[in-house]
Design a protein around this motif. Sequence first.
Motif, PDB file in Angstrom:
ATOM      1  N   MET A   1       0.831  -1.212  -0.036  1.00 38.86           N
ATOM      2  CA  MET A   1      -0.004  -0.097   0.122  1.00 38.86           C
ATOM      3  C   MET A   1       0.994   1.269  -0.057  1.00 38.86           C
ATOM      4  N   HIS A   2       0.867   2.046  -0.905  1.00 33.48           N
ATOM      5  CA  HIS A   2       1.447   3.301  -1.234  1.00 33.48           C
ATOM      6  C   HIS A   2       3.073   3.277  -1.583  1.00 33.48           C
ATOM      7  N   LYS A   3       3.489   1.947  -1.311  1.00 27.41           N
ATOM      8  CA  LYS A   3       4.897   1.643  -1.494  1.00 27.41           C
ATOM      9  C   LYS A   3       5.132   0.483  -2.157  1.00 27.41           C
ATOM     10  N   VAL A   4       6.361   0.344  -2.723  1.00 24.13           N
ATOM     11  CA  VAL A   4       6.819  -0.971  -3.297  1.00 24.13           C
ATOM     12  C   VAL A   4       7.324  -2.028  -2.057  1.00 24.13           C
ATOM     13  N   ALA A   5       6.662  -3.245  -2.187  1.00 22.42           N
ATOM     14  CA  ALA A   5       6.862  -4.208  -1.161  1.00 22.42           C
ATOM     15  C   ALA A   5       8.389  -4.678  -1.004  1.00 22.42           C
ATOM     16  N   THR A   6       8.892  -5.320   0.115  1.00 18.37           N
ATOM     17  CA  THR A   6      10.046  -5.840   0.434  1.00 18.37           C
ATOM     18  C   THR A   6      10.043  -7.060   0.710  1.00 18.37           C
ATOM     19  N   LEU A   7      10.783  -7.810  -0.302  1.00 19.36           N
ATOM     20  CA  LEU A   7      10.898  -9.349  -0.005  1.00 19.36           C
ATOM     21  C   LEU A   7      11.779  -9.589   1.182  1.00 19.36           C
ATOM     22  N   PHE A   8      11.163 -10.524   2.120  1.00 18.04           N
ATOM     23  CA  PHE A   8      11.729 -11.013   3.135  1.00 18.04           C
ATOM     24  C   PHE A   8      11.800  -9.940   4.197  1.00 18.04           C
ATOM     25  N   SER A   9      10.767  -9.175   4.301  1.00 14.81           N
ATOM     26  CA  SER A   9      10.762  -7.985   5.241  1.00 14.81           C
ATOM     27  C   SER A   9      10.675  -8.447   6.680  1.00 14.81           C
ATOM     28  N   ASP A  10      11.165  -7.469   7.364  1.00 13.82           N
ATOM     29  CA  ASP A  10      11.184  -7.835   9.054  1.00 13.82           C
ATOM     30  C   ASP A  10       9.800  -7.420   9.505  1.00 13.82           C
ATOM     31  N   ASN A  11       8.968  -6.786   8.721  1.00 10.50           N
ATOM     32  CA  ASN A  11       7.654  -6.312   9.303  1.00 10.50           C
ATOM     33  C   ASN A  11       6.530  -6.935   8.060  1.00 10.50           C
ATOM     34  N   PRO A  12       6.193  -8.173   7.870  1.00 14.44           N
ATOM     35  CA  PRO A  12       5.452  -8.624   7.210  1.00 14.44           C
ATOM     36  C   PRO A  12       3.850  -8.056   7.317  1.00 14.44           C
ATOM     37  N   TYR A  13       3.232  -8.159   6.248  1.00 15.77           N
ATOM     38  CA  TYR A  13       1.737  -7.839   6.394  1.00 15.77           C
ATOM     39  C   TYR A  13       0.769  -8.588   6.856  1.00 15.77           C
ATOM     40  N   GLY A  14       0.993 -10.046   6.935  1.00 18.41           N
ATOM     41  CA  GLY A  14      -0.021 -10.970   7.360  1.00 18.41           C
ATOM     42  C   GLY A  14       0.578 -12.297   8.210  1.00 18.41           C
TER      43      GLY A  14
END
Length: 201
Positions: A123-136
Motif C-alpha cells: 500500500m502506497h509503496k513497493v513491497a520488500t521481500l523477506f521483510s522484518d515487518n510482514p503484512y500478514g
Amino acid sequence: MSKKNIAILTVVLAILIDQISKIYVKTHFRLGEEVVVFADWFKIHFTENNGMAWGFEFGGRAGKLFLTLFRIVAVTGIGYWLWQTIKRNAHTAVVVAIGLILAGAVGNIIDSVFYGVIFDSSMHKVATLFSDNPYGELFYGKVVDMLYFPMWEGTLPNWLPIWGGQHFTFFNAIFNGADSWITIGVILLFLFNKQAFPKED
C-alpha cells in the motif's frame, strides 16, 4: 522425453514463471499501479485478493483458511490424477494439461500460504521481500494478480435492458500466470477429452 519428465518440466517451469512474475510485480509496483504493455488492451495492473476469482471473499479469516486448506487437498488429488495419467501412458497433451492445472493451483497456494510472512505491505509503496515487518500471517497471504486485458471500455447504449447507459469494460478480470495455466489446462482437456477420459471397454 518420457511422459514423467514432460510432466515434471511442465509443472516446474509453470510454477517458476508464475512466481517470478508475481515477485517482480510485488517488488517493483505499488498496489494499484499499472503500466501499458500494448496500446490500451494489455496492461500490467498490480492488485491483490484473498484467493478467489474476481476478489470474492467469504467467511472472513475462517473462510480464507478453509479455502487455502481446500486447495492443498485439491492439489493432492490433482497430483494423483497426473500420476495415474502418466501410468496409463495418456496423450502428451493430457499430461501437459493436468500438469498446468497442478502448477496453477500450487502457484496460488504459495501466495496464500507464504506471501503474508515474506512480504510487507504494498500500500502506497513497493513491497520488500523477506521483510522484518510482514503484512500478514502464515496461511493468510494475498494472491498477486497483474494481467489485465480491457479490450473494450465505454458506455453501453441506452436501449440495452438493465445495463443500458452504464460504463462497461470487456474484459475486466485481473489475473495471474497461475490462473492462466489452469485455464489453458482446462481448454486442453476439453480439446483432448477422449484421450483424457477414455471410455472403459
